[in-house]
Scaffold this motif. Structure first.
Motif, PDB file in Angstrom:
ATOM      1  N   LYS A  52       0.834  -1.201   0.000  1.00  0.00           N
ATOM      2  CA  LYS A  52       0.000   0.000   0.000  1.00  0.00           C
ATOM      3  C   LYS A  52       0.869   1.251   0.000  1.00  0.00           C
ATOM      4  N   GLU A  53       0.516   2.167  -0.853  1.00  0.00           N
ATOM      5  CA  GLU A  53       1.211   3.444  -0.870  1.00  0.00           C
ATOM      6  C   GLU A  53       0.481   4.425   0.042  1.00  0.00           C
ATOM      7  N   ARG A  54       1.026   5.592   0.157  1.00  0.00           N
ATOM      8  CA  ARG A  54       0.512   6.574   1.106  1.00  0.00           C
ATOM      9  C   ARG A  54      -0.975   6.854   0.917  1.00  0.00           C
ATOM     10  N   GLU A  56      -3.226   4.932  -0.116  1.00  0.00           N
ATOM     11  CA  GLU A  56      -4.082   3.761   0.118  1.00  0.00           C
ATOM     12  C   GLU A  56      -4.184   3.368   1.583  1.00  0.00           C
ATOM     13  N   ILE A  57      -3.417   4.017   2.441  1.00  0.00           N
ATOM     14  CA  ILE A  57      -3.443   3.706   3.871  1.00  0.00           C
ATOM     15  C   ILE A  57      -4.692   4.320   4.515  1.00  0.00           C
ATOM     16  N   LYS A  79      -0.027   8.950   7.875  1.00  0.00           N
ATOM     17  CA  LYS A  79       0.177   7.997   6.777  1.00  0.00           C
ATOM     18  C   LYS A  79       1.524   8.182   6.102  1.00  0.00           C
ATOM     19  N   PRO A  81       5.273   7.787   4.995  1.00  0.00           N
ATOM     20  CA  PRO A  81       6.154   6.607   4.946  1.00  0.00           C
ATOM     21  C   PRO A  81       7.201   6.581   6.052  1.00  0.00           C
ATOM     22  N   GLY A  87       2.517   4.492   4.570  1.00  0.00           N
ATOM     23  CA  GLY A  87       2.618   3.947   3.217  1.00  0.00           C
ATOM     24  C   GLY A  87       4.046   3.559   2.857  1.00  0.00           C
ATOM     25  N   THR A  88       4.165   2.747   1.805  1.00  0.00           N
ATOM     26  CA  THR A  88       5.474   2.316   1.310  1.00  0.00           C
ATOM     27  C   THR A  88       5.880   3.169   0.114  1.00  0.00           C
TER      28      THR A  88
END
Length: 209
Positions: A52-54, A56-57, A79, A81, A87-88
């Motif tokens: 999940k990216e930022r 999508e968190i 959120k 990273p 997020g990833t």
């Protein structure tokens, strides 16, 4: 190259099969083999890895603390990273790893692999056969008769045969494939190639000789 045709007892039948030098006796291309095996392995990859990216968190977008005066770094979102559970950055996304390879290159790779096996004398030709019912012990007996019991074997059939396939399914070192589905990876992965008499013509037909 001329090979004797064996029966399922492993004895010579008196018949001979000539392997076409345009398939089993060419100048091998290692690069074509590399490309074909690379494509085969790429097609086996699922490509479903996902983080999940930022955006999508799940979490509040409220600024978590004031901008100045805390003595720590500025932070705008939980959120981020930089925080645990955030997020990833540049994580993996679902993708298809496959790539296009010209048919002529694939044919060259398969012929090169078959040439290597022919040069190593790793090809055996047997009469077309069938099992009355799926029985693993019959396949084990066939391996023993052909003196390939300790080798990883690839049986190449002219057409699909469910009884032979089911008889080999429980054997780790035995694979069964039809001549039309033969791949470079399967050829190289086997220590012994067992060609049914009818599959020789099918292989030549596949290369349109």
């Amino acid at each position: 190259m001329e090979l004797s045709v064996l029966n399922i007892e492993g004895k010579e039948t008196g018949k001979k099969v000539t392997l076409n030098d345009q398939i089993f006796g060419i100048e091998p291309s290692d690069h074509a083999i590399y490309l074909d095996v690379k494509q085969y392995m790429a097609n086996q990859r699922q490509g479903t890895s996902k983080t999940k990216e930022r955006a999508e968190i799940t979490g509040s977008t409220k600024k978590i603390k004031r901008q100045k005066g805390t003595g720590t770094a500025r932070a705008g979102s939980i959120k981020s990273p930089l925080f645990r559970g955030g997020g990833t950055i540049f994580g993996p996304r679902p993708r298809n790893y496959g790539f296009k390879l010209n048919k002529k290159v694939k044919h060259l790779a398969r012929k090169s692999a078959l040439t290597y096996k022919a040069n190593d004398k790793s090809i055996v030709v047997i009469e077309d056969f069938n099992f009355e019912a799926p029985k693993t012990k019959e396949m084990v007996a066939l391996q023993s008769n052909l003196q390939i019991a300790e080798k990883k074997a690839l049986f190449v059939l002219p057409t699909e045969n469910n009884n032979i396939y089911l008889s080999s399914r429980n054997l780790r070192d035995v694979s069964v494939v039809t001549a039309s589905e033969l791949s470079t990876y399967q050829i190289l992965n086997a220590k012994a190639i067992v060609l049914c008499e009818g599959s020789v013509a099918k292989i030549e037909e596949a290369f349109k000789l």
